[in-house]
Structures are given as C-alpha cells and as structure tokens.
Design an enzyme around this catalytic site. Structure first.
Site, PDB file in Angstrom:
ATOM      1  N   GLN A 101       0.335  -1.159  -0.420  1.00  0.00           N
ATOM      2  CA  GLN A 101      -0.149  -0.494  -0.102  1.00  0.00           C
ATOM      3  C   GLN A 101       1.208   1.373   0.044  1.00  0.00           C
ATOM      4  OE1 GLN A 101      -3.300  -0.025   2.618  1.00  0.00           O
ATOM      5  NE2 GLN A 101      -3.308  -2.659   3.592  1.00  0.00           N
ATOM      6  N   ASP A 158       6.777 -10.197 -13.075  1.00  0.00           N
ATOM      7  CA  ASP A 158       5.974  -8.612 -13.041  1.00  0.00           C
ATOM      8  C   ASP A 158       6.731  -7.770 -13.643  1.00  0.00           C
ATOM      9  OD1 ASP A 158       6.765  -7.672 -10.515  1.00  0.00           O
ATOM     10  OD2 ASP A 158       5.249  -8.340  -9.983  1.00  0.00           O
ATOM     11  N   LYS A 163       2.214  -9.512 -16.835  1.00  0.00           N
ATOM     12  CA  LYS A 163       0.149  -9.604 -16.029  1.00  0.00           C
ATOM     13  C   LYS A 163      -0.498  -9.085 -15.646  1.00  0.00           C
ATOM     14  CE  LYS A 163       1.243  -9.934 -10.618  1.00  0.00           C
ATOM     15  NZ  LYS A 163       1.590 -11.071  -9.520  1.00  0.00           N
TER      16      LYS A 163
END
Length: 313
Positions: free
Chosen positions: A100, A172, A195
């Site tokens: 986050q 990724d 992805k």
C-alpha cells in the site's frame, strides 16, 4: 564495583525471536530479555527485563500479519524511549503494508506511509529493513533508513548452483529493475512476465516477454504471498521449453494454500530468507538466513562505519 554494559543490546518481538537469536549470535551478544504480559481481552504489554539506559537498542520485528506484530513493535519502541535508550533502531526484516505504497484507486489509504509515521511517532531513531516492495517507501520516513538487499545472500547461492544457460525472470513488470540487476551481476539473459489482475491475489491473464527455450530460469521477486503468480509463471515457462524453473523470494508470506500451490507447480526450488518464519517445512523450499547480514550491518551502524560493502547489486 564498576559495571560495563555491552556496546549494544538486541531484543525481539515474540514472532521474530528465532531470527533475532541468530542475529544476536552473529553479532556476539546475548539476546535481551523481554516479557509480554497478556490480558484476557487480547491486550498485551511488553516489558524490558534489563536496563537499557543510555544504550543503543536494536528491536527485531518483522511486521507480517497479524497486526499484533506491528503493535508489539510500536509498544516496544515506546517502552525503550521511556526507559531512556539513547538510540532505538527498529530492525524490520519484512516491512508489512508495503504493497500500500500509493493510491491506486479512489478512497484508499497509503498504508506504508501510515506505518512509517507510526514507527517514528513511537520513538524509533533509525530504521533497518530489507527488500522493500517499493524503494520509494524509504522517503516515507524522516529518520535514517538502512535498506538492505537480499541479493547479498542470494547471489552467492545462485552461483553455487553452477547453472549454465541461465535466464533471470521477473514475474511482473514492477520487478523488472530487480531482475535486470541480478542478470547484470550473473551475466545472464532476462525475460519478463506481463500479468493483469481481476483483484488482489487473483491473476486474470499472464504473458511472457522473451524466450526461455532450453534455459534454466530463476524467477526473482521481493515476496511470495499466495504463490499464484510464481506457480503460474513457472508452469508457463516449462510449457515454453524451459529446462528448469527456480524462484527466489525474499519474504515468504505463504498465505492460504500457497504451500500446496508450490508443491503442485513446476517450480524445482523456492529459495527464501528467514525474514518471516515458515509455517511448515517443504522439500521444495530452501531457507537462506539473513541473520549474518543484519548482524554485520548492525555492527557497522553502531560503529558509524559505511555499509556500502554489503551491497552487491
């Protein structure tokens, strides 16, 4: 009779005690004594059972779920501050809530910034961590941050495998910088997985950018949570002609049915650190300890020496 205090003291949160014991062993001191008093409603209170007045205190605590780990660290920092410790270093091998690190949609928190501010407000004077999910999280702190890289301990292990036709892969796009750093050191090729997710921890589609035919592939990532991404990437690469697929992940969160996914996948070996204690053992999982790395850097920090020598890539 004069009493000579050790140059520094190391303490641990309850869930990071094993790693802290190994760090203290490499550092050359005994792990400090802390007791945790618990109330029937779940509230708890840590207490240092020895004097820390005027000393440098290292508090070892990975803030993986549950949030009790973070709360325990905050309480220990506050207790150390009120016990007149001169320096309080929060040693956080795994920095939780790091995913986050930005607002990726409306009306959500920036959890990593909040956690950073909580740690500083509690009284930490320095932060030491390893392989943050995003490097820019260092900027959330106003105190000095020592950001260590697990590549320091992973790369010697990779070299010991003596793999030919080696290719480094990122699962990724966000991990491409890490993959290129590893490949530069190992003088290997690089491939990247692209992805798309429907939601957190659920992959919709995955494509491979690059060729893995006849190659020994090592996937590199900062953490493994449910294991879905790595399992899918490994299976896809084996279908595309890879000779073998291994994975390197610094932080072994391994939630849900992650262990089963790893067992069922084409991953030959998953290499992780002990920043988070494993819930159970697995023949496919190899742990490379980060204790000596942290102990060495803690010595350097305490003696005001440069830590540059501990960075390989």
């Amino acid at each position: 009779m004069s009493h000579i205090e050790p140059e520094a003291k190391i303490f641990a949160c309850s869930q990071s005690e094993y790693l802290a014991e190994q760090i203290a062993k490499h550092y050359g001191v005994a792990l400090g004594k802390v007791t945790i008093s618990k109330y029937s409603d779940g509230e708890f209170q840590p207490s240092f059972e020895e004097s820390i007045r005027g000393l440098r205190v290292f508090l070892v605590c990975s803030t993986f779920p549950s949030s009790d780990n973070l709360m325990e660290l905050l309480l220990m920092i506050d207790a150390a501050k009120r016990a007149s410790a001169r320096h309080i270093t929060a040693v956080i091998p795994y920095f939780g809530w790091a995913r986050q690190d930005r607002k990726d949609k409306p009306r959500v928190p920036i959890g990593a910034k909040l956690v950073a501010k909580l740690i500083e407000a509690a009284g930490a004077t320095r932060i030491m961590t390893m392989d943050l999910h995003a490097d820019q999280i260092q900027g959330f702190f106003e105190k000095p941050v020592d950001h260590l890289f697990a590549s320091t301990i992973f790369l010697p292990y990779v070299r010991s495998l003596n793999l030919d036709k080696l290719t480094i892969a990122s699962p990724d796009m966000g991990g491409s910088k890490r993959a290129y750093a590893y490949s530069k050191f190992l003088e290997s090729d690089v491939v990247i997985c692209y992805k798309q997710r429907k939601q957190a921890n659920v992959i919709d589609t995955m494509e491979l950018i690059g060729d893995v035919t006849g190659r020994n592939v090592i996937l590199v990532d900062d953490m493994i949570d449910t294991g879905g991404t790595l399992a899918k990437a490994a299976d896809m690469m084996m279908e595309r002609g890879a000779l073998s697929v291994r994975a390197i992940c610094t932080h072994a969160i391994l939630s849900g049915d992650a262990y089963q996914k790893i067992e069922d996948s084409k991953i030959l070996e998953l290499i992780v650190t002990d920043s988070i204690p494993l819930k159970k053992s697995s023949p496919k999982i190899r742990v490379v300890s980060c204790a000596e790395l942290f102990a060495d850097v803690m010595h350097m920090v305490h003696n005001n020496n440069s830590i540059s020598s501990k960075f390989i890539v």
